[in-house]
Design a protein around this motif. Sequence first.
Motif, PDB file in Angstrom:
ATOM      1  N   ALA A  87     -11.498  21.460  11.727  1.00  0.00           N
ATOM      2  CA  ALA A  87     -10.451  22.004  10.852  1.00  0.00           C
ATOM      3  C   ALA A  87     -10.739  23.455  10.478  1.00  0.00           C
ATOM      4  CB  ALA A  87     -10.334  21.136   9.599  1.00  0.00           C
ATOM      5  N   ASP A  88     -11.983  23.774  10.163  1.00  0.00           N
ATOM      6  CA  ASP A  88     -12.337  25.149   9.799  1.00  0.00           C
ATOM      7  C   ASP A  88     -12.200  26.085  10.990  1.00  0.00           C
ATOM      8  OD1 ASP A  88     -12.882  24.220   7.291  1.00  0.00           O
ATOM      9  OD2 ASP A  88     -15.053  24.061   7.607  1.00  0.00           O
ATOM     10  N   ARG A  89     -12.603  25.636  12.170  1.00  0.00           N
ATOM     11  CA  ARG A  89     -12.562  26.494  13.351  1.00  0.00           C
ATOM     12  C   ARG A  89     -11.125  26.792  13.783  1.00  0.00           C
ATOM     13  NH1 ARG A  89     -13.283  24.672  18.653  1.00  0.00           N
ATOM     14  NH2 ARG A  89     -14.162  22.738  17.834  1.00  0.00           N
ATOM     15  N   LEU A  90     -10.243  25.802  13.656  1.00  0.00           N
ATOM     16  CA  LEU A  90      -8.850  25.995  14.078  1.00  0.00           C
ATOM     17  C   LEU A  90      -7.954  26.460  12.949  1.00  0.00           C
ATOM     18  CD1 LEU A  90      -8.402  22.876  16.399  1.00  0.00           C
ATOM     19  CD2 LEU A  90      -9.007  25.213  17.027  1.00  0.00           C
ATOM     20  N   GLY A  91      -8.479  26.512  11.728  1.00  0.00           N
ATOM     21  CA  GLY A  91      -7.691  26.993  10.604  1.00  0.00           C
ATOM     22  C   GLY A  91      -6.544  26.075  10.230  1.00  0.00           C
ATOM     23  N   CYS A  92      -6.788  24.773  10.233  1.00  0.00           N
ATOM     24  CA  CYS A  92      -5.758  23.808   9.868  1.00  0.00           C
ATOM     25  C   CYS A  92      -6.318  22.848   8.833  1.00  0.00           C
ATOM     26  CB  CYS A  92      -5.261  23.040  11.093  1.00  0.00           C
ATOM     27  SG  CYS A  92      -6.550  22.113  11.934  1.00  0.00           S
TER      28      CYS A  92
END
Length: 508
Positions: A193-198
């Motif tokens: 979630a943090d890496r994809l910004g979602c």
Amino acid sequence: MIGQRLEIRQGQGLVITPQLQQAIKLLQLSNLELDAFVEAELERNPLLLRDEGETDVEERRDADAPVEAADDRDTSERDLTEGSARDAEGAMDARDDDLYGDAAPGERSGDRAADEAGQPGLSEWSSAGKGGGQPAGEGSDDRPDRREQTLWEHLLDQAAVAGFSPADHAVAQALIDMTDEGGYLRGDLNEVADRLGCGMDKVEAVLAVCHGFEPTGVMARSAPECLQLQLVERNRFDPAMACLLDNLELLARRDMAALKRACGVDDEDLREMITELKALTPRPGAAFGGEPAQTVVPDVFVRPDPAGGWRVELNGDTLPRLLVDKRYHGLVSGGARGEEEKTFVADCAAQANWLVKSLDQRAKTILKVSSEIVRQQDAFLAFGVEFLRPLNLKTVADAIGMHESTVSRVTSNKYVATPRGCFELKFFFTASIAATDGGAAHSAEAIRHRIKSMIDNEVRDGDVLSDDRIVDILKEAGVDIARRTVAKYREALRIPSSVERRRMLKSA
């Protein structure tokens, strides 16, 4: 008084030259690593040629030769220095009299096909590295690529038709990348979630859709979740089954009484639930193709000798066949004008000659060490693993007049094909266990095999042996061994304790 002066002193010292260092490195390379090294040298050194037959070599050089050299072809003689493979063939004919008996040289190097015909299974070894098993007339280049589809390719194909939005499809790809070969999701969802910004809810929603992919249970985060997904698909997931999945450690210990109390079921229901669990797949991704396994190609063949003893031969398919073209070296060195060109040609010639000699020495050393190992372990080859003798590097090194480090390098990543199977040379070096009567020591590998045999016979005898009882049986057989050593060997063989085996036998 402090001053400066010149002095000449004579002394002895050990200097390891770069070529010697590389020769030591060649000794410990496996056949695949050696082949890669030789290929690199063939590309770098124009004076080195792979031995493909003298006709092919002459045609190749004659095509590259200038017209003036072609006019003198009948008066010039091609001088080729053969590489390690041909010298190794001569070394293979050198046998130990005490190892091979009194057979005549012609009998030792007789028709190999006749020997293979008399020894079942030996002919298969000779085809190692030659594409054995391929029908005649069918080349590998003519066959289509039959590589199995990998698990990740299978999941990506399903994700492409799952109706994801572009953002959700990116999340699905990230989750598929985190799936291991067994089909389990390894990684933290918060990191995705943090890496994809979602948001975390989006990642969990995409994962819920991915849990519907085939095979059922794929991309689960634990074994209970994997089994739960399969039970849900079969409509067999109920509160009792949920309790069973929460207490899989009790099932692993065969503690049926505790399982019945935790699940609130009787003996018959518990047996049915366990039967249903056994029908599930704990590793759903194992059915898909992965990276192709690398086949082990033996470096040495050990065959029974008709005259008695054992015949040790190097595998010619793993020995690089190299030639040094001295005539071409003469043409090139004669045409070199500058000092830099002459230096380059001289270095290439020295490197080529050194490589041929090093490969020859490597082949002879492997053959010498392998022959001594076979001599030491002839009882294992004749009667089986129970007759494996204790052996260390120093014993072999002293017998053949080499250093222990040299023997260690020779036995690294080298394999030998025997009538008992294909083994790494280091397999034959085992620790010794003392005998109770002061007799010959026993091999640790033979003791492990004996412990495994005793435990395998428990089901037939109906008697579970504790570690203490195994110690008593071995001491009666003349083996001085401690209980903790038996426990260590049992754990190395992945055999559960006597308590767990007794529960398994009772449940069975």
